[in-house]
Every structure is written in structure tokens, then in C-alpha cells.
Design a protein around this motif. Structure first.
Motif, PDB file in Angstrom:
ATOM      1  N   GLN A   1      31.406 -31.962 -39.743  1.00  0.00           N
ATOM      2  CA  GLN A   1      32.461 -31.120 -39.166  1.00  0.00           C
ATOM      3  C   GLN A   1      32.553 -31.254 -37.644  1.00  0.00           C
ATOM      4  N   GLY A   2      31.550 -31.842 -37.033  1.00  0.00           N
ATOM      5  CA  GLY A   2      31.590 -32.019 -35.588  1.00  0.00           C
ATOM      6  C   GLY A   2      30.501 -32.953 -35.122  1.00  0.00           C
ATOM      7  N   THR A   3      30.734 -33.577 -33.956  1.00  0.00           N
ATOM      8  CA  THR A   3      29.775 -34.504 -33.364  1.00  0.00           C
ATOM      9  C   THR A   3      29.347 -33.982 -32.004  1.00  0.00           C
TER      10      THR A   3
ATOM     11  N   ALA B   1      26.578 -31.175 -38.910  1.00  0.00           N
ATOM     12  CA  ALA B   1      26.944 -31.628 -37.566  1.00  0.00           C
ATOM     13  C   ALA B   1      26.162 -32.893 -37.265  1.00  0.00           C
TER      14      ALA B   1
ATOM     15  N   ALA C   1      35.190 -39.243 -34.144  1.00  0.00           N
ATOM     16  CA  ALA C   1      35.341 -37.819 -34.452  1.00  0.00           C
ATOM     17  C   ALA C   1      36.723 -37.321 -34.016  1.00  0.00           C
ATOM     18  N   GLU C   2      37.160 -37.765 -32.851  1.00  0.00           N
ATOM     19  CA  GLU C   2      38.512 -37.418 -32.382  1.00  0.00           C
ATOM     20  C   GLU C   2      39.557 -37.953 -33.345  1.00  0.00           C
TER      21      GLU C   2
ATOM     22  N   ALA D   1      31.912 -24.187 -33.160  1.00  0.00           N
ATOM     23  CA  ALA D   1      32.853 -25.309 -33.155  1.00  0.00           C
ATOM     24  C   ALA D   1      33.052 -25.922 -34.537  1.00  0.00           C
ATOM     25  N   ILE D   2      32.013 -25.926 -35.370  1.00  0.00           N
ATOM     26  CA  ILE D   2      32.120 -26.574 -36.684  1.00  0.00           C
ATOM     27  C   ILE D   2      32.490 -25.595 -37.785  1.00  0.00           C
TER      28      ILE D   2
ATOM     29  N   ARG E   1      37.806 -34.086 -35.981  1.00  0.00           N
ATOM     30  CA  ARG E   1      36.580 -33.287 -35.982  1.00  0.00           C
ATOM     31  C   ARG E   1      36.292 -32.755 -34.572  1.00  0.00           C
ATOM     32  N   ALA E   2      35.471 -31.718 -34.505  1.00  0.00           N
ATOM     33  CA  ALA E   2      35.073 -31.168 -33.212  1.00  0.00           C
ATOM     34  C   ALA E   2      34.189 -32.166 -32.472  1.00  0.00           C
ATOM     35  N   VAL E   3      34.387 -32.265 -31.165  1.00  0.00           N
ATOM     36  CA  VAL E   3      33.547 -33.102 -30.308  1.00  0.00           C
ATOM     37  C   VAL E   3      32.933 -32.220 -29.240  1.00  0.00           C
TER      38      VAL E   3
END
Length: 406
Positions: free
Chosen positions: A259-261, A150, A279-280, A322-323, A284-286
Motif C-alpha cells: 500500500q505504500g513505499t 508497506a 509506487a507513484e 499513509a497506507i 501507492r503512497a510514497v
């Protein structure tokens, strides 16, 4: 110098790396791999990261084809000729090796496939496209390190709240085996790296300069520690300095590789929001950490939640959920601890609510207050007393006195 670099293919993995972790000493068996690595190393210096003009000019061409056309000074490629005369990819590979770094390219075992999404992720702030390769400093395997990761990003001029939250969340993520990725800058970035290191976790700094360049200089010790215990990664070759556009290009790598920010403290105009945008773009998850509504540094985080559907992050569990793959590591909504009074039947609850706190009351008075008949009230009072929820005195019923503090 460049022609010599192209013809000298007797490089070993100790010089150019094979992408399998720290550089080894076995010679590369395939000269085509040598040529590919040299071409991509040269392109990483000639072409600015995320250059839209390059994407258009080189559309559909392999790295070797692009490099060959640049060497032949083909028409329409004059834009990149000013750098070409001084490019020495073999020298860059040797300089990287001297700094304890290697050049990882697509096809290497260490190559993180996640960044390939940038080839189709569109454009943002005049940047786009996947990197030709990644310069990597550190012993860990880049692909393995990013398997569960992350990114933690935010303001350089963060508050003490933001610094604390970034360090705590990063340490918690490290404890769960999640790699913490950030940009090695002041503020939230540095706090995130330090938090992961404090928890003996893995952290990766993605730079907007060469992996042998300490920027900012005051973070030199931190970056050295990251290189020792984690990884320092850059799209630019050794010796390159950062620029504004290079920071924006770097942001796309941070977003795509993980996998996410998670955004912690970001003003309305913030590089962290640019990373969230990437990320969007990459699917990826934001996530955004809330802050005080009076804080300018939290305005960007609140904007992400209100207008861009970012997930609210208040704990490590929120980020891990989320990730993670859909349905894994699901979190339970917070609930207050259940007490015995919460489990009472309706008549018992009404009776308990009618029992006075200080001055005891007879059952008849409690029945009126509760709105129940006397037999039901009397039965309820006896049941409540059996559970030690009320106390009977000579003059009636009352709640027990509070337990004195120790």
C-alpha cells in the motif's frame, strides 16, 4: 522436454501448488488449471520480467495462447526461441516444490490482486507489465500477508543512522500488524527484514532471482529465516540469477504489491528511487525519511519530498496513516505538553512575565514592568501565588527557585 511437460497433466498441488498457502496433496480437479499453470511457469522462464517487446508482441493474448504460439514457433516470436528449447515448466514446478516453494498464478486464492495494477501502470526504466505468476517460498498466505503492507527500501551502503531507522520503523510496523516488504539486499533491506523479524512480525523478501537462490550469499541465513517465518517471492523461476534489469523489474513488484513505499537513505541515483517511481505509477503512497542535509545518502529522500510530493515519514504512525484507507489512523500533529502557565489569562500572563527570577521586586515595580495598574497587578500576584507560580518574600515577589535534581 517441453512437449512432454505440456502433455503430462497428472500433477498434484504438492508439485505445483494451488495458491492456498503451503502446497497440499490433493490433485487438481481442473486440467485447464494444470495447463494454465504450466504455460505461465514456462513463460516465466522464457520471457524476461517486464519485457516491453513481449507486451507488444503478446498484446491481447492469454497465457495459454502465448505459450501455444511459442510452441508452434509462430512468425515474429523468434526473439524468445533461444530459451524455448530448454524450458521445462513441469521440471521447474517440481524443483520449486523440492525447495518448499509453489507457483501462484492469477485466479488462485493466494494471488495478490494488487499486482494486477501493473497491467495499466505504464512504463519505467524499460520495464512494464504484470507478472505471469509468482514463485513463493514460505508457509504464509501471500494474499493475506500483503493485505496490510508497506515496503521499506533504501541504500545498500547505508549509514548506521539508516540501519537503525529502518530496523526501528520495521519493528514498529510489525507491532501494528503491518507486513514489511523489501528486497532482501544489503543495507536498508536487510535492516528492515531484521527489524520485522525481531518484533515477531511478518516480512516478505521479493528477489530478482529464483526463490531457491541466495543473493547476496552473505544474506543466506537471513533469507532462510524469512522463508521460515515469512515469505520469499520471485517472478523468476528456480535457479535464475539476478541481473541489473531484473532488479529494476523486481522493484515494480515491491511497489505494486504494497500500500505504500518508504524510502530510507537513497542517493540521487538509487534503485530505491526507482521503486518510489513505480509506487507513484501504481497510485501507492510514497514516503521518505529525512536525514542529515550533509549526507549524500539522504539526498534522494530529500529530493522525493521537495520535488515529487513524497510524504515525510518520521514515525510508524506517519506510515500507518499513509497506507490506511482515507480517514483511518489519522495522526495528531506533535505538540509540546501544556503547562499551567499556558492557560493563564492575559493579565496574569503579563504579570508573571514581569516577576523577576533572582531579586524580589515590590508590586509597584512589577506593575510598571507589566504595564498594568497597581490593583490589577496586586490581584494577579496573589492569584499567581495561590497557584505556586511565584513566591512572596519580605522584599517583594520573585519566581520560585528551581527544584534541585535528585
Amino acid at each position: 522436454m517441453t512437449n512432454h511437460a505440456l502433455t503430462n497433466l497428472a500433477l498434484t498441488t504438492d508439485t505445483i501448488g494451488s495458491g492456498g498457502g503451503a502446497a497440499g496433496s490433493e490433485p487438481l480437479a481442473d486440467s485447464n488449471d494444470d495447463r494454465e499453470r504450466l504455460a505461465r511457469a514456462g513463460l516465466s522462464r522464457v520471457v524476461e520480467p517486464g519485457d516491453l517487446a513481449a507486451l507488444k508482441a503478446f498484446d491481447g493474448m492469454s497465457a495459454l495462447e502465448i505459450w501455444d504460439r511459442l510452441q508452434r514457433k509462430s512468425r515474429g516470436l523468434e526473439r524468445w526461441s533461444t530459451r524455448l528449447a530448454e524450458v521445462d515448466p513441469q521440471g521447474d514446478l517440481e524443483r520449486a516444490a523440492a525447495a518448499g516453494a509453489r507457483f501462484v498464478i492469477p485466479g488462485d486464492e493466494e494471488w495478490p490482486d494488487a499486482v494486477d495494477v501493473l497491467a495499466d501502470a505504464g512504463q519505467l526504466t524499460r520495464r512494464a507489465g504484470a507478472p505471469f505468476g509468482l514463485w513463493v517460498r514460505g508457509r504464509a498466505n501471500l494474499r493475506a500477508a500483503l493485505k496490510q503492507s508497506a515496503s521499506i527500501v533504501g541504500a545498500r551502503a547505508c549509514s548506521s543512522y539508516g540501519d537503525h531507522v529502518a530496523a526501528e520503523l520495521s519493528a514498529g510496523l510489525a507491532d501494528t500488524g503491518v507486513t514489511v516488504v523489501s528486497g532482501g539486499a544489503f543495507g536498508i533491506d536487510a535492516a528492515a527484514h531484521r527489524g520485522a523479524l525481531a518484533a515477531s512480525g511478518l516480512t516478505i523478501a521479493v528477489l530478482a532471482c529464483g526463490v531457491d537462490v541466495s543473493y547476496p550469499k552473505s544474506n543466506s541465513a537471513l533469507l532462510s529465516r524469512i522463508a521460515e517465518d515469512g515469505l520469499v517471492v520471485a517472478e523468476l523461476p528456480p535457479g535464475c540469477s539476478p541481473t541489473k534489469l531484473r532488479f529494476l523489474a523486481r522493484n515494480r513488484l515491491i511497489a505494486a504489491a504494497t500500500q505504500g513505499t518508504v524510502v530510507i537513505e537513497a542517493a540521487i541515483r538509487s534503485g530505491a528511487l526507482n521503486t518510489a517511481g513505480w509506487a507513484e505509477q501504481c497510485g501507492r503512497a510514497v514516503l521518505a525519511v529525512p536525514g542529515p542535509i550533509t549526507s549524500r545518502m539522504s539526498a534522494g529522500s530529500h529530493l522525493l519530498v521537495r520535488e515529487r510530493n513524497a510524504l515525510l515519514a518520521t514515525s510508524v504512525a506517519d506510515i500507518v496513516e499513509a497506507i490506511s484507507p482515507f480517514g483511518a489512523h489519522l495522526t495528531e500533529p506533535p505538540r509540546a505538553p501544556q503547562t499551567l502557565a499556558d492557560t493563564l489569562a492575559p493579565d496574569l500572563q503579563r504579570t508573571l512575565d514581569a516577576v523577576p527570577v533572582h531579586h524580589p521586586a515590590p508590586a509597584t515595580r512589577i506593575a510598571v514592568t507589566a504595564g498594568l495598574d497597581l490593583p490589577t497587578t496586586q490581584q494577579s500576584l496573589e492569584s499567581l501565588a495561590a497557584h505556586a507560580l511565584i513566591t512572596q518574600t519580605p522584599t517583594g515577589w520573585r519566581l520560585p527557585p528551581p527544584t534541585p535534581l535528585a
